[in-house]
Design a protein around this motif. Structure first.
Motif, PDB file in Angstrom:
ATOM      1  N   ALA A 191      27.527  50.262  44.961  1.00 22.74           N
ATOM      2  CA  ALA A 191      28.733  49.906  45.531  1.00 22.74           C
ATOM      3  C   ALA A 191      28.612  49.973  47.047  1.00 22.74           C
ATOM      4  O   ALA A 191      29.170  49.142  47.943  1.00 22.74           O
ATOM      5  CB  ALA A 191      30.027  50.598  45.076  1.00 22.74           C
ATOM      6  N   TYR A 202      26.651  47.372  48.433  1.00 25.61           N
ATOM      7  CA  TYR A 202      27.346  46.000  48.485  1.00 25.61           C
ATOM      8  C   TYR A 202      28.248  45.947  49.971  1.00 25.61           C
ATOM      9  O   TYR A 202      28.153  45.008  50.609  1.00 25.61           O
ATOM     10  CB  TYR A 202      28.040  45.907  47.206  1.00 25.61           C
ATOM     11  CG  TYR A 202      27.050  45.379  45.950  1.00 25.61           C
ATOM     12  CD1 TYR A 202      25.940  44.478  46.176  1.00 25.61           C
ATOM     13  CD2 TYR A 202      27.246  45.940  44.678  1.00 25.61           C
ATOM     14  CE1 TYR A 202      25.232  44.383  45.116  1.00 25.61           C
ATOM     15  CE2 TYR A 202      26.406  45.720  43.737  1.00 25.61           C
ATOM     16  CZ  TYR A 202      25.476  44.992  44.130  1.00 25.61           C
ATOM     17  OH  TYR A 202      24.660  44.588  42.797  1.00 25.61           O
ATOM     18  N   ALA A 203      28.676  47.405  49.838  1.00 22.90           N
ATOM     19  CA  ALA A 203      29.903  47.114  51.022  1.00 22.90           C
ATOM     20  C   ALA A 203      29.158  47.199  52.386  1.00 22.90           C
ATOM     21  O   ALA A 203      29.701  46.397  53.406  1.00 22.90           O
ATOM     22  CB  ALA A 203      30.580  48.495  50.774  1.00 22.90           C
ATOM     23  N   GLY A 247      27.947  43.520  53.220  1.00 19.53           N
ATOM     24  CA  GLY A 247      28.858  42.615  53.199  1.00 19.53           C
ATOM     25  C   GLY A 247      28.644  41.662  51.964  1.00 19.53           C
ATOM     26  O   GLY A 247      29.133  40.598  52.058  1.00 19.53           O
ATOM     27  N   ARG A 256      29.550  40.559  47.937  1.00 20.68           N
ATOM     28  CA  ARG A 256      30.912  40.745  46.919  1.00 20.68           C
ATOM     29  C   ARG A 256      30.426  41.655  46.053  1.00 20.68           C
ATOM     30  O   ARG A 256      29.183  41.932  45.744  1.00 20.68           O
ATOM     31  CB  ARG A 256      31.053  39.365  46.492  1.00 20.68           C
ATOM     32  CG  ARG A 256      29.952  38.486  46.446  1.00 20.68           C
ATOM     33  CD  ARG A 256      30.170  37.060  45.579  1.00 20.68           C
ATOM     34  NE  ARG A 256      30.349  37.470  44.336  1.00 20.68           N
ATOM     35  CZ  ARG A 256      31.391  37.207  43.352  1.00 20.68           C
ATOM     36  NH1 ARG A 256      32.140  36.314  43.787  1.00 20.68           N
ATOM     37  NH2 ARG A 256      31.344  37.465  42.224  1.00 20.68           N
ATOM     38  N   VAL A 296      32.604  44.561  45.881  1.00 18.09           N
ATOM     39  CA  VAL A 296      33.521  45.656  45.921  1.00 18.09           C
ATOM     40  C   VAL A 296      34.860  45.140  46.739  1.00 18.09           C
ATOM     41  O   VAL A 296      34.738  44.182  47.211  1.00 18.09           O
ATOM     42  CB  VAL A 296      33.097  46.677  46.936  1.00 18.09           C
ATOM     43  CG1 VAL A 296      31.912  47.787  46.513  1.00 18.09           C
ATOM     44  CG2 VAL A 296      32.496  45.908  48.181  1.00 18.09           C
ATOM     45  N   SER A 297      35.885  45.955  46.302  1.00 19.90           N
ATOM     46  CA  SER A 297      37.202  45.478  46.869  1.00 19.90           C
ATOM     47  C   SER A 297      37.343  45.646  48.224  1.00 19.90           C
ATOM     48  O   SER A 297      36.519  46.623  48.730  1.00 19.90           O
ATOM     49  CB  SER A 297      38.295  46.392  46.154  1.00 19.90           C
ATOM     50  OG  SER A 297      38.078  47.737  46.641  1.00 19.90           O
ATOM     51  N   GLU A 298      38.019  45.037  49.052  1.00 19.28           N
ATOM     52  CA  GLU A 298      38.119  45.162  50.359  1.00 19.28           C
ATOM     53  C   GLU A 298      38.762  46.438  50.953  1.00 19.28           C
ATOM     54  O   GLU A 298      38.069  47.131  51.890  1.00 19.28           O
ATOM     55  CB  GLU A 298      39.326  44.117  51.028  1.00 19.28           C
ATOM     56  CG  GLU A 298      39.163  44.012  52.172  1.00 19.28           C
ATOM     57  CD  GLU A 298      37.524  43.713  52.886  1.00 19.28           C
ATOM     58  OE1 GLU A 298      37.330  44.274  53.738  1.00 19.28           O
ATOM     59  OE2 GLU A 298      37.045  42.799  52.261  1.00 19.28           O
ATOM     60  N   THR A 317      38.023  49.458  49.327  1.00 19.80           N
ATOM     61  CA  THR A 317      36.852  50.297  49.270  1.00 19.80           C
ATOM     62  C   THR A 317      35.817  50.288  50.479  1.00 19.80           C
ATOM     63  O   THR A 317      35.116  51.023  50.738  1.00 19.80           O
ATOM     64  CB  THR A 317      35.967  50.123  47.709  1.00 19.80           C
ATOM     65  OG1 THR A 317      37.251  50.059  46.669  1.00 19.80           O
ATOM     66  CG2 THR A 317      35.055  51.053  47.485  1.00 19.80           C
ATOM     67  N   ARG A 318      35.451  48.790  50.486  1.00 17.17           N
ATOM     68  CA  ARG A 318      34.602  48.590  51.613  1.00 17.17           C
ATOM     69  C   ARG A 318      34.895  49.028  52.669  1.00 17.17           C
ATOM     70  O   ARG A 318      34.218  49.781  53.526  1.00 17.17           O
ATOM     71  CB  ARG A 318      34.420  46.902  51.499  1.00 17.17           C
ATOM     72  CG  ARG A 318      33.430  46.570  52.889  1.00 17.17           C
ATOM     73  CD  ARG A 318      33.679  45.050  53.228  1.00 17.17           C
ATOM     74  NE  ARG A 318      33.793  44.084  51.818  1.00 17.17           N
ATOM     75  CZ  ARG A 318      32.639  43.410  51.401  1.00 17.17           C
ATOM     76  NH1 ARG A 318      31.364  44.062  51.932  1.00 17.17           N
ATOM     77  NH2 ARG A 318      32.612  42.901  50.293  1.00 17.17           N
ATOM     78  N   ARG A 319      36.088  49.056  53.094  1.00 22.34           N
ATOM     79  CA  ARG A 319      36.655  49.633  54.387  1.00 22.34           C
ATOM     80  C   ARG A 319      36.562  51.160  54.180  1.00 22.34           C
ATOM     81  O   ARG A 319      36.022  51.650  55.326  1.00 22.34           O
ATOM     82  CB  ARG A 319      38.166  49.255  54.568  1.00 22.34           C
ATOM     83  CG  ARG A 319      38.151  48.452  55.761  1.00 22.34           C
ATOM     84  CD  ARG A 319      39.690  48.615  56.540  1.00 22.34           C
ATOM     85  NE  ARG A 319      40.551  47.548  55.455  1.00 22.34           N
ATOM     86  CZ  ARG A 319      40.594  46.281  55.654  1.00 22.34           C
ATOM     87  NH1 ARG A 319      40.010  45.457  56.557  1.00 22.34           N
ATOM     88  NH2 ARG A 319      41.332  45.562  54.707  1.00 22.34           N
ATOM     89  N   LEU A 345      32.709  51.871  54.820  1.00 22.92           N
ATOM     90  CA  LEU A 345      32.273  51.547  56.073  1.00 22.92           C
ATOM     91  C   LEU A 345      32.863  53.016  57.021  1.00 22.92           C
ATOM     92  O   LEU A 345      32.032  53.156  57.867  1.00 22.92           O
ATOM     93  CB  LEU A 345      32.882  50.298  56.630  1.00 22.92           C
ATOM     94  CG  LEU A 345      32.007  49.222  56.759  1.00 22.92           C
ATOM     95  CD1 LEU A 345      30.865  49.151  55.765  1.00 22.92           C
ATOM     96  CD2 LEU A 345      32.644  47.718  56.434  1.00 22.92           C
TER      97      LEU A 345
END
Lengths: 340, 340
Positions: free
Chosen positions: B19, B22-23, B26, B28, B30-32, B34-36, B39
């Motif tokens: 995950a 992926y984050a 960039g 797809r 992971v949910s936005e 989670t990505r944030r 990061l």
DNA sequence: CTGAAAGCGCTTACAG
DNA sequence: CTGAAAGCGCTTACAG
């Protein structure tokens, strides 16, 4: 057509991957006969080590980085950097080290490049050029524990080892030479004011002028380009009091200054003496040939590279002084006209 | 104090390494939110991708290679390369690509460097300069499937795409200009004879001289250094028949030639007209200023870099022609003295 | 949208 | 002297 790996070699040789690795790296752990057989197979199937795989196992990148922060216009024409690079390269290529080069726009970009290179383990160390007063790069490489060597003085700024030469002595020798010829009005067309060595030269200039009874002196700062060198010369020669000698901080500006003097109808060295810092072939190509402060810049680069390699190798390297620039008198300096 | 890895981020974020990957990239998966979060953590703990690990998973090196085969003495002083490099850099740095630079002694060393760089996946492609007649590098990069772009013509040699400009047209324009001024004895001080573009220029020179009734012409080959340019000029000016105009294959030699002419008591352009190929600031700095064939070399380098990046990106790139050099008449060319 | 797992090509302790 | 195995830090199918 896939690239061969040590697994392929191991299979062909009927040994383990570990044995292949030892053989390839000249480590003990395989018999001489096996080693030879493995080497032959590696050669035959065209094996190359995958640097990424090695790096992932903790190996060095075998690369050093050089980030240069100068406008392209200046870089293309300033022989200093290419000469420095060729000296660095000479030292690196013997050891199969590579040079990573990046031209950056400003200090932030340069610091970012260091962080990235080191963070990504793309380089084992960096060479820092053009040291500035309160240079932000010094604390960054220190924090990062990124091996680094500063090319250029002065000695003892920060904990990073320097390779330097005595610009002050060179400049003093020049002023002494001009004063001995009889010059009492001497100007300096300097480089970027916030570079450390510009400051060092400025201090030496002031000291020497005061000590030697140079009544009139003036310094104009530039970006090292021929254009600004020409412009500074025009200003100096149009002033109320005109210098009888000008010292330029690089040879590109000295050549430009020579052109300006000639275009204004002055003879060199009759009306104006000219001295150039750095002595690329340029100084001998123009007419009259230029008196210059000669340094062996490739040797300077080679020395810096050796020091950096030593630092990367874990040795604690101190700062070292390279040879002081030698004053090479040519046709552009003479006694001033006795009109004073 | 160990360098943080994605495992550290995953642990802190309470997600899997996948995950995190992926984050960070960039992708797809992971949910936005989670990505944030991921990061932010990466930023906070100062994570940097380990380029070796990425490379091992098949990623590109994000680096292009440039091996230069010229003696240091010439490289340091020839503005062409630094200008080319600054143009290349401009294109690369936007994309966070790095430049690997190596100065090599001979063709074998250069080919070895390519093999090693590519074998070790240190570069994604190379720029080939100074194409020679039957250049050994062309079959090597073809065999290796190493993406490459040749900087310099002529078009259509081998399968490797070129970035080139029409040296023949530039040289013909120059000869036409000199012939129109009335010159009938024209010499050429050429570069290395086995470079392709030297050959192209030689052919164009011969053709133009024949067509325009230039009765006397001569070419002397050199290594592009000021020294050999000066020497060639001395030979030309000491000969029984003396040229009234000389075309130099670079500006360094033209400046050297100007110095020789002046030292031999000839006036330029009265006794001798001079034209320089390439137009660095040098041409404007000397007195008289030199008529030159101007090219935008940084733009040329940028174009080459763009083509190489496209080739690396898998696009099938063809050869492209860059702008032809522009003749910029200055003070070093004039009608010959009517002594003919 | 997420997790567990294999794999990239090498190096290097660890057992035999 | 040799073999089997873990591990470097990431990416990416493959299941859920």
């Amino acid at each position: 057509m896939k690239r061969p790996t040590i697994a392929d070699i191991a299979r062909r040789a009927g040994v383990s991957k570990g044995a292949v690795s030892y053989a390839l790296n000249g480590q003990r752990g395989v018999s001489e006969a096996t080693r030879r057989r493995i080497l032959a197979i590696a050669d035959e199937i065209g094996w190359n080590p995958h640097s990424a795989a090695r790096a992932l196992s903790g190996a060095a990148a075998d690369t050093i980085g050089l980030a240069l922060r100068r406008p392209a216009r200046v870089l293309g024409f300033e022989p200093f950097y290419m000469e420095l690079i060729s000296g660095v390269e000479a030292e690196l290529s013997d050891r199969a080290y590579a040079l990573m080069l990046q031209i950056v726009a400003d200090a932030d970009a340069e610091v970012d490049v260091y962080r990235r290179w080191w963070g990504e383990r793309r380089v084992d160390g960096v060479l820092i050029c053009d040291l500035r007063v309160s240079d932000p790069r010094i604390p960054v490489v220190t924090d990062l524990h990124l091996p680094a060597v500063v090319v250029g003085g002065p000695e003892g700024v920060g904990d990073v080892p320097h390779v330097w030469n005595d610009d002050a002595a060179a400049l003093i020798e020049t002023v002494e030479y001009l004063a001995a010829l009889g010059h009492r009005r001497i100007a300096r067309v300097a480089g970027l004011p916030d570079l450390w060595h510009t400051r060092v030269r400025a201090g030496a200039f002031k000291e020497a002028c005061g000590r030697l009874g140079v009544k009139w002196s003036q310094t104009i700062g530039t970006d090292y380009s021929g254009e600004e060198g020409a412009q500074a010369t025009r200003r100096l020669l149009s002033g109320e009091t005109r210098p009888t000698a000008v010292i330029y901080d690089n040879d590109v500006m000295a050549v430009a200054g020579l052109g300006v003097a000639q275009e204004m109808g002055l003879t060199v060295p009759g009306d104006l003496s000219i001295v150039a810092f750095d002595d690329s072939p340029l100084c001998r190509l123009v007419h009259p040939s230029l008196t210059a402060l000669a340094r062996d810049i490739p040797a300077y680069g080679a020395l810096a590279a050796r020091q950096l390699l030593a630092a990367i190798g874990g040795q604690s390297v101190g700062s070292v002084q390279d040879a002081t620039a030698r004053l090479v008198p040519r046709a552009s300096t003479a006694k001033p006209r006795p009109v004073d």
